[in-house]
Design a protein around this motif. Structure first.
Motif, PDB file in Angstrom:
ATOM      1  N   ALA A 298       0.854  -1.201   0.000  1.00 13.06           N
ATOM      2  CA  ALA A 298       0.000   0.000   0.000  1.00 13.06           C
ATOM      3  C   ALA A 298       0.884   1.243   0.000  1.00 13.06           C
ATOM      4  O   ALA A 298       0.644   2.196  -0.759  1.00 13.06           O
ATOM      5  N   ALA A 299       1.949   1.220   0.840  1.00 12.00           N
ATOM      6  CA  ALA A 299       2.879   2.353   0.898  1.00 12.00           C
ATOM      7  C   ALA A 299       3.470   2.623  -0.487  1.00 12.00           C
ATOM      8  O   ALA A 299       3.576   3.772  -0.933  1.00 12.00           O
ATOM      9  N   HIS A 300       3.819   1.544  -1.203  1.00  7.80           N
ATOM     10  CA  HIS A 300       4.411   1.652  -2.534  1.00  7.80           C
ATOM     11  C   HIS A 300       3.430   2.310  -3.521  1.00  7.80           C
ATOM     12  O   HIS A 300       3.760   3.291  -4.199  1.00  7.80           O
ATOM     13  N   PHE A 301       2.209   1.751  -3.581  1.00  8.89           N
ATOM     14  CA  PHE A 301       1.240   2.284  -4.558  1.00  8.89           C
ATOM     15  C   PHE A 301       0.851   3.724  -4.232  1.00  8.89           C
ATOM     16  O   PHE A 301       0.689   4.553  -5.125  1.00  8.89           O
ATOM     17  N   GLU A 302       0.731   4.018  -2.935  1.00 11.83           N
ATOM     18  CA  GLU A 302       0.408   5.402  -2.538  1.00 11.83           C
ATOM     19  C   GLU A 302       1.526   6.351  -2.972  1.00 11.83           C
ATOM     20  O   GLU A 302       1.274   7.442  -3.481  1.00 11.83           O
ATOM     21  N   ALA A 303       2.770   5.918  -2.738  1.00 16.64           N
ATOM     22  CA  ALA A 303       3.915   6.774  -3.054  1.00 16.64           C
ATOM     23  C   ALA A 303       3.969   7.083  -4.549  1.00 16.64           C
ATOM     24  O   ALA A 303       4.283   8.208  -4.955  1.00 16.64           O
ATOM     25  N   GLU A 304       3.639   6.088  -5.377  1.00 17.28           N
ATOM     26  CA  GLU A 304       3.657   6.331  -6.830  1.00 17.28           C
ATOM     27  C   GLU A 304       2.615   7.373  -7.233  1.00 17.28           C
ATOM     28  O   GLU A 304       2.878   8.235  -8.065  1.00 17.28           O
ATOM     29  N   VAL A 305       1.434   7.282  -6.610  1.00 15.87           N
ATOM     30  CA  VAL A 305       0.374   8.250  -6.936  1.00 15.87           C
ATOM     31  C   VAL A 305       0.805   9.660  -6.537  1.00 15.87           C
ATOM     32  O   VAL A 305       0.693  10.614  -7.320  1.00 15.87           O
ATOM     33  N   VAL A 306       1.338   9.773  -5.316  1.00 18.74           N
ATOM     34  CA  VAL A 306       1.710  11.107  -4.833  1.00 18.74           C
ATOM     35  C   VAL A 306       2.900  11.669  -5.616  1.00 18.74           C
ATOM     36  O   VAL A 306       2.951  12.872  -5.903  1.00 18.74           O
ATOM     37  N   ALA A 307       3.830  10.803  -6.014  1.00 18.58           N
ATOM     38  CA  ALA A 307       4.956  11.284  -6.836  1.00 18.58           C
ATOM     39  C   ALA A 307       4.428  11.849  -8.150  1.00 18.58           C
ATOM     40  O   ALA A 307       4.824  12.942  -8.582  1.00 18.58           O
ATOM     41  N   ASP A 308       3.526  11.117  -8.795  1.00 20.08           N
ATOM     42  CA  ASP A 308       2.953  11.609 -10.052  1.00 20.08           C
ATOM     43  C   ASP A 308       2.246  12.938  -9.833  1.00 20.08           C
ATOM     44  O   ASP A 308       2.369  13.870 -10.644  1.00 20.08           O
ATOM     45  N   ASN A 309       1.489  13.032  -8.735  1.00 15.91           N
ATOM     46  CA  ASN A 309       0.678  14.237  -8.521  1.00 15.91           C
ATOM     47  C   ASN A 309       1.512  15.456  -8.134  1.00 15.91           C
ATOM     48  O   ASN A 309       1.244  16.560  -8.614  1.00 15.91           O
ATOM     49  N   ILE A 310       2.530  15.255  -7.290  1.00 18.37           N
ATOM     50  CA  ILE A 310       3.371  16.420  -6.944  1.00 18.37           C
ATOM     51  C   ILE A 310       4.095  16.897  -8.210  1.00 18.37           C
ATOM     52  O   ILE A 310       4.154  18.091  -8.500  1.00 18.37           O
ATOM     53  N   ALA A 311       4.603  15.945  -8.991  1.00 21.45           N
ATOM     54  CA  ALA A 311       5.317  16.324 -10.220  1.00 21.45           C
ATOM     55  C   ALA A 311       4.372  17.041 -11.189  1.00 21.45           C
ATOM     56  O   ALA A 311       4.729  18.077 -11.771  1.00 21.45           O
ATOM     57  N   SER A 312       3.164  16.512 -11.351  1.00 16.83           N
ATOM     58  CA  SER A 312       2.250  17.135 -12.325  1.00 16.83           C
ATOM     59  C   SER A 312       1.754  18.490 -11.819  1.00 16.83           C
ATOM     60  O   SER A 312       1.527  19.406 -12.606  1.00 16.83           O
ATOM     61  N   MET A 313       1.597  18.631 -10.512  1.00 18.81           N
ATOM     62  CA  MET A 313       1.213  19.944  -9.968  1.00 18.81           C
ATOM     63  C   MET A 313       2.282  20.977 -10.318  1.00 18.81           C
ATOM     64  O   MET A 313       1.969  22.108 -10.697  1.00 18.81           O
ATOM     65  N   ILE A 314       3.536  20.563 -10.203  1.00 20.60           N
ATOM     66  CA  ILE A 314       4.631  21.500 -10.491  1.00 20.60           C
ATOM     67  C   ILE A 314       4.714  21.785 -11.991  1.00 20.60           C
ATOM     68  O   ILE A 314       4.934  22.909 -12.427  1.00 20.60           O
ATOM     69  N   LYS A 315       4.454  20.758 -12.803  1.00 16.88           N
ATOM     70  CA  LYS A 315       4.632  20.918 -14.262  1.00 16.88           C
ATOM     71  C   LYS A 315       3.410  21.537 -14.945  1.00 16.88           C
ATOM     72  O   LYS A 315       3.545  22.401 -15.808  1.00 16.88           O
ATOM     73  N   ILE A 316       2.211  21.066 -14.561  1.00 16.25           N
ATOM     74  CA  ILE A 316       1.019  21.566 -15.285  1.00 16.25           C
ATOM     75  C   ILE A 316      -0.077  22.113 -14.368  1.00 16.25           C
ATOM     76  O   ILE A 316      -1.173  22.434 -14.794  1.00 16.25           O
ATOM     77  N   GLY A 317       0.225  22.146 -13.069  1.00  8.05           N
ATOM     78  CA  GLY A 317      -0.702  22.802 -12.144  1.00  8.05           C
ATOM     79  C   GLY A 317      -1.909  21.984 -11.730  1.00  8.05           C
ATOM     80  O   GLY A 317      -2.854  22.524 -11.152  1.00  8.05           O
TER      81      GLY A 317
END
Ligand SMILES: Cc1cc2nc3c(=O)[nH]c(=O)nc-3n(C[C@H](O)[C@H](O)[C@H](O)COP(=O)(O)OP(=O)(O)OC[C@H]3O[C@@H](n4cnc5c(N)ncnc54)[C@H](O)[C@@H]3O)c2cc1C
Length: 377
Positions: A298-317
């Motif tokens: 669960a920690a792994h799958f959660e981390a992947e989602v949050v990594a994608d979202n923090i990166a996309s927030m920075i790149k495309i808001g």
């Protein structure tokens, strides 16, 4: 953008490495910075503790240097957080330093609290710590037969562990040729033998086949070490010669003391994994209060989602993904066999018959974890 990750375990490490790669351009140009604060310079592969308890792995095989697992662009410090000042976007550490952030990720895991049940520490063997697992193996080696009781505290991480240790004990005693001298009794806190209904349905005939007795609705109240009796809140008791326990857990002290969440479990949005009421704070892994198993997967799958979202927030808001509650658990079933349970918020697991290849896959995963935690798998 200053991203601060608190906790260098499964969740924090996978998040940090994924983010460091997704944001490599931003980090190079100085637009993003990733800092990780942890409580240890070592990273432990915790599922390996079960193998240590049966003499199949040595404790030193469970560890890597945390720094060696991280992308070089991550600024890593062994300096645990002692104070979260969420209203000021900063934390204070044991060394007295203050770290400011724009985005905070809390991934501090959980801790065992056997001391909350009188006698449990002194009276039982457990594989939920390195010292415990080594001690349990030594005790097992000396054991010549008698009554073995397995008890489970709540909540606890790795929900499959009570079932797995029961299979492993049966196998171990068989291999030693003393299974007929051992009476095994499994106790579980709710009204069936496992919290995941399909695991309970699947495991019951397996326990019958192995000759393991079970008692449900058994919440451990106390262990009477002198008389070798374990008593339940429900008023029943079991006599034992060897008591194996899965201790109850809490979140880390700092989370409780700082009032971030009752019992150390932080109120977390099910899909975006943000801390309730805090738009720039994410929570990952064991320390969430999510209705999912406290597991590395669960920690792994959660981390992947949050990594994608923090990166996309920075790149495309905008965030791009939601966590769907995904968990994947291997289940070692003895006889060099294993199966698995995969489920999410909406779909319960559908268990397949155990087979040898799943066991060997798990054995391989015990090594592949180090690739996985680098965010490469
Ligand atoms: C015996 C056993 C068997 C298991 N088997 C499985 C299995 O088969 N499959 C599975 O998926 N999971 C399994 N798990 C569970 C899995 O190991 C955990 O759920 C997982 O490690 C949780 O990840 P996490 O990042 O939330 O916490 P952890 O990996 O525990 O990491 C927490 C991190 O936070 C750090 N930290 C703590 N306090 C602070 C602080 N104040 N400041 C900064 N850092 C701090 C710690 O040093 C650590 O680095 C098992 C666990 C055990 C004990």
């Amino acid at each position: 953008m200053r991203i601060l990750i608190v906790g260098g375990g499964t969740a924090g490490t996978i998040l940090g490495n994924n983010l460091a790669r997704r944001l490599s351009g931003e980090i190079r140009s100085g637009k993003a910075r990733i800092t990780m604060l942890s409580a240890s310079d070592k990273h432990m592969y915790q599922p390996g503790l079960l193998y240590v308890a049966f003499g199949q792995m040595m404790p030193d095989e469970l560890y890597r240097d945390q720094a060696s697992l991280l992308e070089s662009s991550i600024d890593f410090h062994v300096d645990p957080v002692e104070k979260f000042m969420l209203d000021k976007n900063r934390v204070k550490t044991r060394s007295g330093k203050t770290h400011e952030y724009d985005i905070l990720v809390i991934a501090t895991g959980s801790r065992i609290v056997p001391q909350e049940i009188p006698g449990l520490n002194e009276g039982s063997e457990t594989f939920y710590s390195e010292a415990g697992a080594v001690k349990m193996f030594k005790r097992l080696r000396e054991f010549q037969g008698g009554r073995v009781a397995i008890v489970v505290g709540v909540p606890h991480k790795c929900p499959i562990a009570p079932v797995e240790v029961t299979f492993a004990l049966h196998d171990y005693f068989k291999a030693r040729g003393i299974r007929d001298k051992v009476h095994m009794k499994y106790h579980y806190p709710i009204g069936r033998i496992h919290t995941i209904e399909n695991v309970a349905i699947w495991a019951k005939p397996e326990f019958d086949r192995m000759g393991v007795e079970y008692e449900t609705l058994f919440n451990v109240k106390e262990v009477d070490v002198e008389n070798k009796v374990v008593r339940s809140e429900e008023g029943t008791e079991t006599e034992y010669d060897l008591l194996i326990s899965i201790p109850p857990h809490r979140g880390m002290e700092v989370v409780e003391e700082e009032g971030l969440g009752q019992g150390g479990w932080i109120p977390t949005d099910r899909h975006q994994l943000k801390m309730a009421g805090h738009d720039n704070v994410y929570v990952l892994g064991d320390t969430t209060n999510l209705p999912v198993s406290k597991t590395g997967s669960a920690a792994h799958f959660e981390a992947e989602v949050v990594a994608d979202n923090i990166a996309s927030m920075i790149k495309i808001g905008t965030p791009v993904r939601e966590y769907d509650g995904k968990v994947y658990c291997f289940i070692e079933t003895g006889h060099d066999s294993a199966t698995y349970a995969m489920f999410n918020y909406a779909n319960p697991p559908d268990l397949k018959s155990p087979n040898k290849s799943m066991h060997w896959f798990k054995m391989a995963y015990n090594k592949m974890y180090w690739t996985s935690v680098r965010g490469l798998l």
